[in-house]
Design a protein around this motif. Structure first.
Motif, mmCIF file in Angstrom:
data_model
loop_
_atom_site.group_PDB
_atom_site.id
_atom_site.type_symbol
_atom_site.label_atom_id
_atom_site.label_comp_id
_atom_site.label_asym_id
_atom_site.label_seq_id
_atom_site.Cartn_x
_atom_site.Cartn_y
_atom_site.Cartn_z
ATOM 1 N N LYS A 148 9.684 -3.610 53.112
ATOM 2 C CA LYS A 148 9.166 -4.212 52.604
ATOM 3 C C LYS A 148 9.620 -5.527 53.366
ATOM 4 O O LYS A 148 10.903 -5.598 52.584
ATOM 5 C CB LYS A 148 7.781 -4.123 51.113
ATOM 6 N N LEU A 149 9.194 -6.536 53.755
ATOM 7 C CA LEU A 149 10.134 -7.332 54.096
ATOM 8 C C LEU A 149 8.949 -8.761 53.219
ATOM 9 O O LEU A 149 8.053 -9.310 53.408
ATOM 10 C CB LEU A 149 10.283 -8.149 55.139
ATOM 11 N N ASP A 150 10.284 -9.157 52.030
ATOM 12 C CA ASP A 150 9.822 -10.874 51.943
ATOM 13 C C ASP A 150 10.796 -11.523 52.302
ATOM 14 O O ASP A 150 11.640 -11.561 52.366
ATOM 15 C CB ASP A 150 10.062 -10.876 50.119
ATOM 16 N N ALA A 151 10.330 -11.981 52.814
ATOM 17 C CA ALA A 151 10.551 -13.496 53.855
ATOM 18 C C ALA A 151 10.100 -14.835 52.969
ATOM 19 O O ALA A 151 8.749 -15.901 52.775
ATOM 20 C CB ALA A 151 10.022 -13.620 55.811
ATOM 21 N N HIS A 152 11.636 -15.664 53.173
ATOM 22 C CA HIS A 152 11.455 -16.470 52.291
ATOM 23 C C HIS A 152 12.482 -18.070 53.014
ATOM 24 O O HIS A 152 13.438 -17.938 53.680
ATOM 25 C CB HIS A 152 12.575 -17.000 51.143
ATOM 26 N N VAL A 153 10.859 -18.440 53.376
ATOM 27 C CA VAL A 153 11.741 -19.877 54.694
ATOM 28 C C VAL A 153 11.836 -21.078 53.857
ATOM 29 O O VAL A 153 10.925 -21.402 53.458
ATOM 30 C CB VAL A 153 10.108 -19.992 55.158
ATOM 31 N N PRO A 154 12.428 -21.755 54.303
ATOM 32 C CA PRO A 154 12.921 -23.334 53.381
ATOM 33 C C PRO A 154 11.790 -24.530 53.735
ATOM 34 O O PRO A 154 11.544 -24.703 53.218
ATOM 35 C CB PRO A 154 14.345 -23.339 54.385
ATOM 36 N N PHE A 155 11.666 -24.364 55.281
ATOM 37 C CA PHE A 155 10.521 -25.259 55.530
ATOM 38 C C PHE A 155 9.738 -24.532 56.905
ATOM 39 O O PHE A 155 10.342 -24.165 58.202
ATOM 40 C CB PHE A 155 10.945 -26.804 55.351
ATOM 41 N N PRO A 156 8.195 -25.053 57.281
ATOM 42 C CA PRO A 156 7.841 -24.099 58.422
ATOM 43 C C PRO A 156 8.422 -24.231 59.694
ATOM 44 O O PRO A 156 8.178 -23.795 60.541
ATOM 45 C CB PRO A 156 5.989 -24.981 58.162
#
Length: 172
Positions: free
Chosen positions: A67-75
């Motif tokens: 499973k991948l948890d994607a942590h995006v700083p801003f869209p």
């Protein structure tokens, strides 16, 4: 056997790495994703979704069936990237098990908040880090990880060697 259910990556952008080592780093991240899954119980891989080590790790995690948890700083993170990098970011965000966003627009604070969120979530970190590079987000993340006493799997692109560092927490 040490169990590390959640593994994050921090690493330099491609422009900070010699082009000749890009393929080695990618293959090393692929190898680590399988090894961590099979030998250390990795069930979740965490990525900050930036170009370079982050996206390479996200792809390795997906390919390993983790499973991948994607942590995006801003869209708008990929807006200024080349089309192929934007497309890869979109593909991996769609494949992510979870997607966490830290702010609504670019701000250095959101980059640090993203790193802090990943560090908090992770049992261990992979750091694709040139040892002499003491500034920037990767160096900051390594410093925070070391201060918290979290294990670091150091992928050294210059020496093409991977080692594990088991740091001790620093005194407050």
């Amino acid at each position: 056997m040490t169990t590390w259910p959640t593994v994050m990556v921090t690493g330099h952008r491609p422009q900070h790495l010699k082009p000749a080592v890009h393929a080695w780093v990618r293959s090393e991240l692929d190898r680590l994703a399988v090894k961590l899954r099979d030998e250390h119980g990795m069930a979740v891989g965490v990525s900050g979704m930036a170009i370079g080590a982050d996206l390479w790790w996200a792809d390795a995690v997906i390919c390993a069936g983790v499973k991948l948890d994607a942590h995006v700083p801003f869209p708008q993170q990929p807006d200024k990237w080349q089309k192929e990098d934007r497309d890869e970011w979109m593909r991996l965000c769609r494949a992510a098990w979870t997607l966490k966003t830290y702010g609504g627009y670019f701000d250095v604070k959101t980059l640090h908040a993203r790193n802090d969120g990943m560090i908090k979530a992770a049992d261990v970190a992979i750091a694709v880090h040139l040892p002499w590079k003491a500034s920037g987000g990767t160096a900051s993340a390594v410093e925070k990880l070391t201060g918290l006493g979290k294990p670091i799997i150091h992928v050294n692109p210059a020496a093409r060697v991977t080692t594990i560092r088991m740091p001790q927490p620093t005194a407050a």
